[in-house]
Write a protein that holds these residues in place. Structure first.
Motif, PDB file in Angstrom:
ATOM      1  N   ARG A  57     -10.437   4.435   1.934  1.00  0.00           N
ATOM      2  CA  ARG A  57     -11.086   3.211   1.422  1.00  0.00           C
ATOM      3  C   ARG A  57     -10.446   3.047   0.064  1.00  0.00           C
ATOM      4  N   ALA A  58      -9.845   4.258  -0.051  1.00  0.00           N
ATOM      5  CA  ALA A  58      -9.027   4.132  -1.455  1.00  0.00           C
ATOM      6  C   ALA A  58      -8.413   3.279  -1.853  1.00  0.00           C
ATOM      7  N   GLY A  59      -7.405   3.205  -0.659  1.00  0.00           N
ATOM      8  CA  GLY A  59      -6.714   1.724  -0.116  1.00  0.00           C
ATOM      9  C   GLY A  59      -5.232   2.108  -0.018  1.00  0.00           C
ATOM     10  N   PHE A  60      -5.634   3.378   0.945  1.00  0.00           N
ATOM     11  CA  PHE A  60      -4.132   3.931   0.813  1.00  0.00           C
ATOM     12  C   PHE A  60      -3.651   3.442   2.863  1.00  0.00           C
ATOM     13  N   GLU A  61      -2.894   3.825   3.000  1.00  0.00           N
ATOM     14  CA  GLU A  61      -2.206   3.905   4.424  1.00  0.00           C
ATOM     15  C   GLU A  61      -2.216   5.090   4.561  1.00  0.00           C
ATOM     16  N   VAL A  62      -2.327   5.613   5.755  1.00  0.00           N
ATOM     17  CA  VAL A  62      -2.592   7.015   6.319  1.00  0.00           C
ATOM     18  C   VAL A  62      -2.003   7.672   7.496  1.00  0.00           C
TER      19      VAL A  62
ATOM     20  N   LYS B 142       0.704  -1.024   0.176  1.00  0.00           N
ATOM     21  CA  LYS B 142       0.321   0.052  -0.189  1.00  0.00           C
ATOM     22  C   LYS B 142       1.183   1.293   0.184  1.00  0.00           C
ATOM     23  N   LYS B 143      -0.001   2.084  -0.721  1.00  0.00           N
ATOM     24  CA  LYS B 143       1.034   3.792  -0.600  1.00  0.00           C
ATOM     25  C   LYS B 143       1.284   4.757   0.646  1.00  0.00           C
ATOM     26  N   SER B 144       2.090   5.062   1.664  1.00  0.00           N
ATOM     27  CA  SER B 144       1.277   5.066   2.280  1.00  0.00           C
ATOM     28  C   SER B 144       1.646   7.048   2.482  1.00  0.00           C
ATOM     29  N   ILE B 145       0.552   7.965   3.510  1.00  0.00           N
ATOM     30  CA  ILE B 145       0.268   9.444   3.476  1.00  0.00           C
ATOM     31  C   ILE B 145       0.152   9.888   4.348  1.00  0.00           C
ATOM     32  N   LEU B 146       0.830  11.008   4.978  1.00  0.00           N
ATOM     33  CA  LEU B 146       1.123  11.966   6.116  1.00  0.00           C
ATOM     34  C   LEU B 146      -0.072  12.685   5.504  1.00  0.00           C
ATOM     35  N   ILE B 147      -0.575  12.843   6.639  1.00  0.00           N
ATOM     36  CA  ILE B 147      -1.046  14.255   6.983  1.00  0.00           C
ATOM     37  C   ILE B 147      -1.056  14.453   7.719  1.00  0.00           C
ATOM     38  N   ALA B 148      -0.503  16.058   7.493  1.00  0.00           N
ATOM     39  CA  ALA B 148      -0.325  16.833   8.807  1.00  0.00           C
ATOM     40  C   ALA B 148      -2.034  17.877   8.827  1.00  0.00           C
TER      41      ALA B 148
ATOM     42  N   LYS C 172      10.915  11.642  10.834  1.00  0.00           N
ATOM     43  CA  LYS C 172      12.455  11.377  10.388  1.00  0.00           C
ATOM     44  C   LYS C 172      12.579   9.998  11.095  1.00  0.00           C
ATOM     45  N   SER C 173      11.554   8.931  10.930  1.00  0.00           N
ATOM     46  CA  SER C 173      11.708   7.571  11.405  1.00  0.00           C
ATOM     47  C   SER C 173      10.599   6.727  10.373  1.00  0.00           C
ATOM     48  N   ARG C 174       9.774   7.057   9.754  1.00  0.00           N
ATOM     49  CA  ARG C 174       9.216   6.851   8.760  1.00  0.00           C
ATOM     50  C   ARG C 174       9.305   7.396   7.516  1.00  0.00           C
ATOM     51  N   GLN C 175       8.897   6.806   6.583  1.00  0.00           N
ATOM     52  CA  GLN C 175       8.727   6.906   4.746  1.00  0.00           C
ATOM     53  C   GLN C 175       7.806   6.799   4.383  1.00  0.00           C
ATOM     54  N   PHE C 176       7.457   8.363   3.306  1.00  0.00           N
ATOM     55  CA  PHE C 176       5.824   7.968   3.582  1.00  0.00           C
ATOM     56  C   PHE C 176       6.509   8.451   1.889  1.00  0.00           C
ATOM     57  N   ASP C 177       5.161   8.061   0.726  1.00  0.00           N
ATOM     58  CA  ASP C 177       4.782   8.115  -0.326  1.00  0.00           C
ATOM     59  C   ASP C 177       4.378   9.203  -0.778  1.00  0.00           C
ATOM     60  N   LEU C 178       3.494  10.491  -0.159  1.00  0.00           N
ATOM     61  CA  LEU C 178       2.986  11.349  -0.534  1.00  0.00           C
ATOM     62  C   LEU C 178       2.864  11.855   0.351  1.00  0.00           C
ATOM     63  N   VAL C 179       2.918  13.303   0.970  1.00  0.00           N
ATOM     64  CA  VAL C 179       2.807  14.428   2.022  1.00  0.00           C
ATOM     65  C   VAL C 179       1.450  15.611   1.625  1.00  0.00           C
ATOM     66  N   ILE C 180       0.710  15.506   2.773  1.00  0.00           N
ATOM     67  CA  ILE C 180      -0.982  16.790   2.648  1.00  0.00           C
ATOM     68  C   ILE C 180      -0.310  17.637   3.466  1.00  0.00           C
ATOM     69  N   THR C 181       0.022  18.455   3.714  1.00  0.00           N
ATOM     70  CA  THR C 181       0.174  19.363   4.817  1.00  0.00           C
ATOM     71  C   THR C 181      -1.339  20.311   4.634  1.00  0.00           C
ATOM     72  N   ASP C 182      -1.544  20.861   6.089  1.00  0.00           N
ATOM     73  CA  ASP C 182      -1.909  22.314   6.283  1.00  0.00           C
ATOM     74  C   ASP C 182      -1.425  22.987   5.896  1.00  0.00           C
ATOM     75  N   SER C 183      -1.603  24.213   5.852  1.00  0.00           N
ATOM     76  CA  SER C 183      -0.439  25.501   5.604  1.00  0.00           C
ATOM     77  C   SER C 183      -0.923  26.336   6.775  1.00  0.00           C
ATOM     78  N   GLN C 184      -1.739  26.621   7.177  1.00  0.00           N
ATOM     79  CA  GLN C 184      -1.929  26.937   9.177  1.00  0.00           C
ATOM     80  C   GLN C 184      -2.266  26.425   9.920  1.00  0.00           C
ATOM     81  N   MET C 185      -1.153  26.056  10.996  1.00  0.00           N
ATOM     82  CA  MET C 185      -1.140  25.133  12.217  1.00  0.00           C
ATOM     83  C   MET C 185      -0.327  25.715  13.258  1.00  0.00           C
ATOM     84  N   PRO C 186      -0.877  25.300  14.166  1.00  0.00           N
ATOM     85  CA  PRO C 186       0.141  25.567  15.239  1.00  0.00           C
ATOM     86  C   PRO C 186       1.522  25.034  15.703  1.00  0.00           C
ATOM     87  N   ARG C 187       2.499  25.367  16.160  1.00  0.00           N
ATOM     88  CA  ARG C 187       2.946  25.478  16.623  1.00  0.00           C
ATOM     89  C   ARG C 187       4.854  25.289  14.982  1.00  0.00           C
TER      90      ARG C 187
END
Length: 131
Positions: free
Chosen positions: A25-30, A3-9, A44-59
């Protein structure tokens, strides 16, 4: 086939859950991170195939997260999609040039739109509409 893996921030839990649900539901690991700092620690400890990030986040805001992400050798070419509220203007061309952000999605967007962009990026389809 792995499965392709995706990180969501994303700090908005409801938004993160909706996007995660549709990608799973589409078959990705998230994996979901609540802000850019948490997302950076995860990368830093895991590789993802794609990253989705919000622009405005705390910290750590999305742009700062992308700058730090691109410093990691194994994330220099990973596709990044940035999401932003409609009222917040982003310079998509500068983001593409400076951080390699491939697409900017404006909120509110449909889960179908996110899924289409993710599949386009991970399957190497040509960009039709630019950013």
């Amino acid at each position: 086939m792995n499965k392709k893996s995706i990180l969501i921030a994303e700090d908005n839990r409801v938004m993160a859950d909706v996007v995660r649900f549709n990608l799973v539901r589409a078959g990705f690991e998230v994996v979901v991170a609540g802000d850019g700092l948490e997302a950076l620690e995860i990368t830093k400890s895991r590789q993802f195939d794609l990253v989705i990030t919000d622009s405005q986040m705390p910290r750590m805001k999305g742009e700062e997260f992308c700058a730090e992400l691109r410093k990691l050798a194994n994330y220099q070419d990973v596709p990044v999609i940035m999401c932003s509220a409609k009222g917040f203007e982003l310079n998509a061309e500068r983001l593409r040039t400076q951080y390699g952000i491939e697409r900017v999605l404006l909120k509110p967007f449909s889960p179908r739109e996110v899924l289409a962009v993710v599949e386009e990026r991970l399957n190497g389809a040509a960009v039709v509409n630019g950013l």
